[in-house]
Design a protein around this motif. Structure first.
Motif, PDB file in Angstrom:
ATOM      1  N   TRP A  14     -38.297   1.827   6.623  1.00  0.00           N
ATOM      2  CA  TRP A  14     -39.668   1.106   6.009  1.00  0.00           C
ATOM      3  C   TRP A  14     -40.944   1.583   6.432  1.00  0.00           C
ATOM      4  CZ3 TRP A  14     -43.815  -0.685   8.833  1.00  0.00           C
ATOM      5  CH2 TRP A  14     -44.316  -1.190   8.596  1.00  0.00           C
ATOM      6  N   ALA A  15     -40.724   2.564   8.024  1.00  0.00           N
ATOM      7  CA  ALA A  15     -41.731   3.186   8.247  1.00  0.00           C
ATOM      8  C   ALA A  15     -41.526   4.705   7.372  1.00  0.00           C
ATOM      9  CB  ALA A  15     -41.341   3.227   9.743  1.00  0.00           C
ATOM     10  N   GLY A  16     -40.466   5.162   6.578  1.00  0.00           N
ATOM     11  CA  GLY A  16     -40.104   6.136   6.048  1.00  0.00           C
ATOM     12  C   GLY A  16     -39.784   7.365   6.577  1.00  0.00           C
ATOM     13  N   ASN A  17     -39.968   6.933   8.320  1.00  0.00           N
ATOM     14  CA  ASN A  17     -39.546   8.116   9.075  1.00  0.00           C
ATOM     15  C   ASN A  17     -38.181   8.645   8.988  1.00  0.00           C
ATOM     16  OD1 ASN A  17     -39.345   5.644  10.442  1.00  0.00           O
ATOM     17  ND2 ASN A  17     -38.645   7.237  12.075  1.00  0.00           N
ATOM     18  N   VAL A  18     -37.168   7.569   8.928  1.00  0.00           N
ATOM     19  CA  VAL A  18     -35.886   7.620   8.374  1.00  0.00           C
ATOM     20  C   VAL A  18     -35.523   8.113   6.907  1.00  0.00           C
ATOM     21  CG1 VAL A  18     -33.487   7.293   9.440  1.00  0.00           C
ATOM     22  CG2 VAL A  18     -35.732   6.895  11.068  1.00  0.00           C
ATOM     23  N   LYS A  19     -34.605   9.084   6.563  1.00  0.00           N
ATOM     24  CA  LYS A  19     -34.507   8.856   5.692  1.00  0.00           C
ATOM     25  C   LYS A  19     -32.836   9.801   5.155  1.00  0.00           C
ATOM     26  CE  LYS A  19     -39.300  10.134   3.265  1.00  0.00           C
ATOM     27  NZ  LYS A  19     -39.374  10.033   4.587  1.00  0.00           N
ATOM     28  N   SER A  20     -32.252   9.481   4.389  1.00  0.00           N
ATOM     29  CA  SER A  20     -30.699   9.880   4.676  1.00  0.00           C
ATOM     30  C   SER A  20     -30.133   9.456   3.243  1.00  0.00           C
ATOM     31  CB  SER A  20     -30.093   8.844   4.696  1.00  0.00           C
ATOM     32  OG  SER A  20     -29.544   7.571   4.628  1.00  0.00           O
ATOM     33  N   GLN A  21     -29.242  10.642   2.540  1.00  0.00           N
ATOM     34  CA  GLN A  21     -28.644  10.723   0.887  1.00  0.00           C
ATOM     35  C   GLN A  21     -26.951   9.786   1.215  1.00  0.00           C
ATOM     36  OE1 GLN A  21     -29.929  15.173   0.321  1.00  0.00           O
ATOM     37  NE2 GLN A  21     -30.749  14.024  -1.589  1.00  0.00           N
ATOM     38  N   PRO A  22     -26.757   8.929   1.043  1.00  0.00           N
ATOM     39  CA  PRO A  22     -25.496   8.725   1.368  1.00  0.00           C
ATOM     40  C   PRO A  22     -24.496   8.904   0.298  1.00  0.00           C
ATOM     41  CG  PRO A  22     -26.924   6.698   0.446  1.00  0.00           C
ATOM     42  CD  PRO A  22     -27.771   8.091   1.346  1.00  0.00           C
ATOM     43  N   LYS A  23     -23.573   9.303   0.713  1.00  0.00           N
ATOM     44  CA  LYS A  23     -22.466   9.553  -1.038  1.00  0.00           C
ATOM     45  C   LYS A  23     -22.384   8.367  -1.387  1.00  0.00           C
ATOM     46  CE  LYS A  23     -20.319  13.493   2.056  1.00  0.00           C
ATOM     47  NZ  LYS A  23     -19.566  13.823   2.628  1.00  0.00           N
ATOM     48  N   GLN A  24     -21.981   6.847  -1.108  1.00  0.00           N
ATOM     49  CA  GLN A  24     -21.600   5.689  -1.633  1.00  0.00           C
ATOM     50  C   GLN A  24     -22.687   4.771  -0.779  1.00  0.00           C
ATOM     51  OE1 GLN A  24     -17.957   4.026  -1.170  1.00  0.00           O
ATOM     52  NE2 GLN A  24     -17.260   4.596  -2.982  1.00  0.00           N
ATOM     53  N   VAL A  25     -23.179   4.050  -1.668  1.00  0.00           N
ATOM     54  CA  VAL A  25     -24.336   2.893  -1.578  1.00  0.00           C
ATOM     55  C   VAL A  25     -23.105   1.421  -1.503  1.00  0.00           C
ATOM     56  CG1 VAL A  25     -25.475   0.946  -1.678  1.00  0.00           C
ATOM     57  CG2 VAL A  25     -25.924   3.582  -1.239  1.00  0.00           C
ATOM     58  N   THR A  26     -22.212   0.630  -0.832  1.00  0.00           N
ATOM     59  CA  THR A  26     -21.606  -0.192  -1.597  1.00  0.00           C
ATOM     60  C   THR A  26     -22.355  -1.421  -1.063  1.00  0.00           C
ATOM     61  OG1 THR A  26     -20.414  -0.647   0.926  1.00  0.00           O
ATOM     62  CG2 THR A  26     -19.385   0.672  -1.209  1.00  0.00           C
ATOM     63  N   VAL A  27     -22.324  -3.103  -2.050  1.00  0.00           N
ATOM     64  CA  VAL A  27     -22.671  -4.100  -2.169  1.00  0.00           C
ATOM     65  C   VAL A  27     -21.928  -4.616  -1.980  1.00  0.00           C
ATOM     66  CG1 VAL A  27     -24.903  -5.339  -2.779  1.00  0.00           C
ATOM     67  CG2 VAL A  27     -24.734  -3.140  -3.161  1.00  0.00           C
ATOM     68  N   PRO A  28     -21.222  -5.727  -1.268  1.00  0.00           N
ATOM     69  CA  PRO A  28     -20.467  -6.774  -1.335  1.00  0.00           C
ATOM     70  C   PRO A  28     -20.699  -7.658  -1.409  1.00  0.00           C
ATOM     71  CG  PRO A  28     -20.322  -6.372   1.398  1.00  0.00           C
ATOM     72  CD  PRO A  28     -21.307  -5.151   0.420  1.00  0.00           C
ATOM     73  N   ASP A  29     -19.881  -8.560  -2.247  1.00  0.00           N
ATOM     74  CA  ASP A  29     -20.375 -10.552  -2.778  1.00  0.00           C
ATOM     75  C   ASP A  29     -19.690 -10.903  -2.087  1.00  0.00           C
ATOM     76  OD1 ASP A  29     -22.346  -9.803  -4.982  1.00  0.00           O
ATOM     77  OD2 ASP A  29     -20.220  -8.750  -6.059  1.00  0.00           O
ATOM     78  N   SER A  30     -18.919 -10.357  -0.933  1.00  0.00           N
ATOM     79  CA  SER A  30     -18.163 -11.501  -0.483  1.00  0.00           C
ATOM     80  C   SER A  30     -17.266 -11.021   1.213  1.00  0.00           C
ATOM     81  CB  SER A  30     -16.480 -12.760  -1.352  1.00  0.00           C
ATOM     82  OG  SER A  30     -15.837 -11.118  -1.336  1.00  0.00           O
ATOM     83  N   LEU A  31     -16.945 -11.787   1.704  1.00  0.00           N
ATOM     84  CA  LEU A  31     -16.193 -11.758   2.765  1.00  0.00           C
ATOM     85  C   LEU A  31     -15.370 -10.040   2.831  1.00  0.00           C
ATOM     86  CD1 LEU A  31     -15.185 -11.163   5.775  1.00  0.00           C
ATOM     87  CD2 LEU A  31     -13.955 -13.507   5.545  1.00  0.00           C
ATOM     88  N   GLU A  32     -14.096 -10.889   1.118  1.00  0.00           N
ATOM     89  CA  GLU A  32     -13.149  -9.796   0.808  1.00  0.00           C
ATOM     90  C   GLU A  32     -13.128  -8.672   0.802  1.00  0.00           C
ATOM     91  OE1 GLU A  32     -12.226 -14.296   1.352  1.00  0.00           O
ATOM     92  OE2 GLU A  32     -13.646 -13.298   0.004  1.00  0.00           O
ATOM     93  N   ASP A  33     -14.919  -8.451  -0.144  1.00  0.00           N
ATOM     94  CA  ASP A  33     -15.531  -7.466  -0.306  1.00  0.00           C
ATOM     95  C   ASP A  33     -15.328  -6.559   0.956  1.00  0.00           C
ATOM     96  OD1 ASP A  33     -15.144  -8.089  -2.657  1.00  0.00           O
ATOM     97  OD2 ASP A  33     -17.452  -8.062  -3.265  1.00  0.00           O
ATOM     98  N   VAL A  34     -15.637  -7.236   1.886  1.00  0.00           N
ATOM     99  CA  VAL A  34     -16.157  -6.348   3.304  1.00  0.00           C
ATOM    100  C   VAL A  34     -14.840  -5.819   3.838  1.00  0.00           C
ATOM    101  CG1 VAL A  34     -16.881  -6.590   5.462  1.00  0.00           C
ATOM    102  CG2 VAL A  34     -18.630  -7.727   3.355  1.00  0.00           C
TER     103      VAL A  34
END
Length: 441
Positions: A14-34
């Motif tokens: 939020w503050a913009g002082n921490v940045k990164s370039q993740p190789k992968q962003v995952t978005v689970p829809d369920s416990l099983e996905d996690v």
């Protein structure tokens, strides 16, 4: 199957002082996905960091590997009226949670002044409100569903895995991925909120009275001014008395738009900080309004800033604030944000800054884009001299050797972390350096 965002090239807090370039962003829809994500990353040798709303000022969520977003794991999961508990998905934002609980006739017993965080992020970093009879949000947790580094699902409660629960209540995401959170709630209630302006000396001489006589008490001390803004919140049976037009004007225009313009002026011309701080102190509004608790705890914070916050023993509040104000005067730091001061009840959570002691939480801020290091460094020395413990989501420079001296259960926590995640699946370089543990290679 969980979603992988192929176009997610950059991440910023939020503050913009921490940045990164993740190789992968995952978005689970369920416990099983996690569970699938954890097992996939473990099998392929990738590390995982979890992100909620990105409201931490430290690189807790930073990763160039797999970033897991909880944004789709939201909402109520179960309500137990007999136990007066609710179970919610870990990605649920506090603002949404307030309304969801109210619709069921409940509220959280206490909240902070920002409600943009996810419930998992808020408890993992020890987010808190104010009130000497109330602990941090983490103390409201009575159960957690967590996916471990082995890809197993554990249910933790006061009866089942109680030590793990106390470690997970503030864990910085190092012990596993929180999927569901069970909270102890209270019947929905109304609050009366008052804001007044008074001499800071009068406020400091009345700390014991204010913190004992009011459900919630906090104050803001303005640099280069003898004025403080004092806020009280107490339960009431009064019907809502909020002038919506004035409330919107105060919060969105005066406290955000106007303050942003003044802050930009301070960034461009640092010598304006002193007069702006004095002006802000004189402009503190007198407010007396009542309404539902979840509407009054939080206020919009649209002006971006950097923040450092420490917990010190509650009885140290007056001495520390006086020393901070004195140092600002002596060093003439270019700062116009007030010093934020709150109280939190002691708890038994292993990594909590309030572990074993009633605490005064004191925060200093600097407008985004203005130099903060000299100011924060000098104030941090004051905190540390008074047995300060850092807020995990706020800026600080403490390292493992220092932390072991002020966090009584840190060794126990790290031993449990090694047992739970021997390969460092949930570590990143920041956490590895902070706690002196090896990062996954």
């Amino acid at each position: 199957m969980y979603t992988v965002k192929p176009d997610a090239k950059r991440w910023s807090n939020w503050a913009g002082n921490v940045k990164s370039q993740p190789k992968q962003v995952t978005v689970p829809d369920s416990l099983e996905d996690v569970v699938s994500i954890v097992r996939d990353c473990k099998r392929s040798g990738r590390s995982i960091r979890v992100v909620g709303s990105g409201h931490s000022f430290t690189p807790i969520a930073q990763t160039d590997d797999c970033l897991l977003s909880l944004d789709r794991l939201t909402g109520l999961y179960a309500v137990d009226p007999a136990e007066r508990t609710v179970e919610v998905w870990a990605g649920t934002k506090l603002k949404d949670l307030g309304q969801l609980l109210f619709d069921q006739g409940y509220s959280q017993e206490n909240l902070g002044d920002i409600n943009a965080q996810s419930i998992a992020g808020a408890i993992s970093t020890g987010t808190h409100g104010t009130g000497i009879r109330f602990g941090s949000i983490s103390t409201q947790v009575v159960g957690l569903t967590v996916v471990t580094a082995a890809g197993e699902v554990l249910e933790c409660s006061r009866e089942e895995h109680p030590d793990l629960l106390r470690a997970l209540q503030v864990s910085l995401g190092m012990l596993g991925i929180l999927v569901r959170v069970r909270l102890l709630v209270v019947p929905a209630y109304r609050m009366r909120y008052r804001s007044i302006r008074m001499p800071v000396a009068d406020c400091l001489s009345s700390l014991d009275t204010f913190r004992e006589e009011h459900r919630h008490f906090e104050f803001y001390a303005f640099p280069y001014s003898d004025t403080a803004q004092v806020k009280f919140m107490d339960e009431t049976t009064e019907l809502s008395q909020v002038n919506q037009a004035w409330s919107y004007m105060k919060k969105m225009v005066m406290e955000n738009a106007v303050f942003w313009l003044l802050s930009e002026g301070c960034r461009l011309i640092p010598s304006l900080c002193k007069p702006v701080s004095k002006l802000s102190a004189q402009a503190v509004p007198t407010v007396d309004e009542s309404g539902q608790s979840h509407h009054l705890f939080a206020t919009p914070r649209l002006v971006r800033f950097y923040e450092m916050e420490y917990s010190v023993p509650a009885e140290k509040m007056k001495a520390v604030v006086e020393e901070i104000l004195q140092v600002i005067e002596e060093k003439q730091y270019a700062v116009h944000f007030p010093i934020e001061c709150r109280y939190v009840k002691n708890d038994d959570i292993w990594l909590s800054p309030a572990f074993g002691r009633d605490s005064a939480y004191i925060a200093v801020h600097m407008y985004k884009g203005m130099p903060y290091q000299p100011y924060f460094q000098r104030i941090e020395a004051i905190f540390q001299r008074h047995a300060g413990r850092p807020h995990w989501g706020k800026m600080h420079t403490m390292k493992a050797e220092q932390l072991h001296q002020v966090i009584p259960r840190l060794e126990d926590f790290l031993a449990l972390r090694t047992q739970m995640d021997p390969d460092g699946l949930f570590l990143n370089p920041y956490l590895s350096e902070l706690f002196g543990v090896p990062v996954r290679t």
